[in-house]
Design a protein around this motif. Sequence first.
Motif, PDB file in Angstrom:
ATOM      1  N   LEU A   1       4.052   1.038  -4.675  1.00  0.00           N
ATOM      2  CA  LEU A   1       5.478   2.389  -4.081  1.00  0.00           C
ATOM      3  C   LEU A   1       6.580   2.512  -5.241  1.00  0.00           C
ATOM      4  O   LEU A   1       7.105   3.674  -4.767  1.00  0.00           O
ATOM      5  CB  LEU A   1       6.152   1.793  -2.758  1.00  0.00           C
ATOM      6  CG  LEU A   1       4.525   2.572  -1.581  1.00  0.00           C
ATOM      7  CD1 LEU A   1       5.363   1.954  -0.532  1.00  0.00           C
ATOM      8  CD2 LEU A   1       4.496   4.290  -1.555  1.00  0.00           C
TER       9      LEU A   1
ATOM     10  N   LEU B   1       1.013   3.570  -0.003  1.00  0.00           N
ATOM     11  CA  LEU B   1       1.361   4.734   1.347  1.00  0.00           C
ATOM     12  C   LEU B   1       0.170   3.518   1.632  1.00  0.00           C
ATOM     13  O   LEU B   1      -0.353   2.781   2.777  1.00  0.00           O
ATOM     14  CB  LEU B   1       1.839   5.647   1.420  1.00  0.00           C
ATOM     15  CG  LEU B   1       3.247   6.136   1.331  1.00  0.00           C
ATOM     16  CD1 LEU B   1       3.495   7.248   1.119  1.00  0.00           C
ATOM     17  CD2 LEU B   1       4.321   5.736   1.951  1.00  0.00           C
TER      18      LEU B   1
ATOM     19  N   ARG C   1       2.046   6.896  -5.558  1.00  0.00           N
ATOM     20  CA  ARG C   1       2.447   7.174  -4.135  1.00  0.00           C
ATOM     21  C   ARG C   1       1.552   6.944  -3.198  1.00  0.00           C
ATOM     22  O   ARG C   1       1.925   5.915  -2.043  1.00  0.00           O
ATOM     23  CB  ARG C   1       3.243   8.224  -4.966  1.00  0.00           C
ATOM     24  CG  ARG C   1       4.337   7.630  -5.435  1.00  0.00           C
ATOM     25  CD  ARG C   1       5.113   6.546  -5.586  1.00  0.00           C
ATOM     26  NE  ARG C   1       6.360   6.498  -6.958  1.00  0.00           N
ATOM     27  CZ  ARG C   1       6.048   5.936  -8.163  1.00  0.00           C
ATOM     28  NH1 ARG C   1       4.748   5.618  -8.404  1.00  0.00           N
ATOM     29  NH2 ARG C   1       6.889   6.398  -8.908  1.00  0.00           N
TER      30      ARG C   1
END
Length: 206
Positions: free
Chosen positions: A94, A185, A181
Amino acid sequence: MSDIVNLRLLTEVFITLFVIMDPPGIVPIFLGLTGAMTAKERHRAARQAVLVAAGVIVAFALFGQRLLDYMHISLPALQASGGLLLLLIALDLLTGKMEDPEAPKGNVNIAMVPLGTPLLAGPGAIVAAMLFVQRVDGSVADWLAIVVGFAGVVLCMWVAMRFAGVIMRILGESGTILVTRIAGLLLAAIAVQLVADAVTAFIQAA
């Protein structure tokens, strides 16, 4: 054919492990973890990850229960530790540390940790393999079913990661960053769920 291999058990082993290990679902996470690698390095990482995962699952399937009993480790504890490790990796994804070629990688080979374990050879796959082995009545047909079913899942994992580079070329640099990204998550969610399941198991056992 059923005299040679237990087709029902083979199907059960393949479907169960395929759903738990989720070869298609590992692709975005694999792309995120290997974004800074060359194609050759990614291919090697895919091969090593599959071999490590297979080795860990086979070892736990054959000797895992005795090892955990000897060390007084419960399955929820194993699950919680895997979740915490995945959470650390998710934070790196992230924040972009995994894709920075200059970021220190330490002495950790990502093909072994976290790809090989606990992503592919996680608590769910380990426990499932241990339970399947415990169900074997000693017949060759049952053992062959487990071996063939497991080998099929391992092959699917290798194919998914081996051709992840093709997906990377299609996505381009911006697309790869986006996938990284999203992978972070997803990986964070998986990690939190593992820890939550472990905590629930601890509470129920209390």
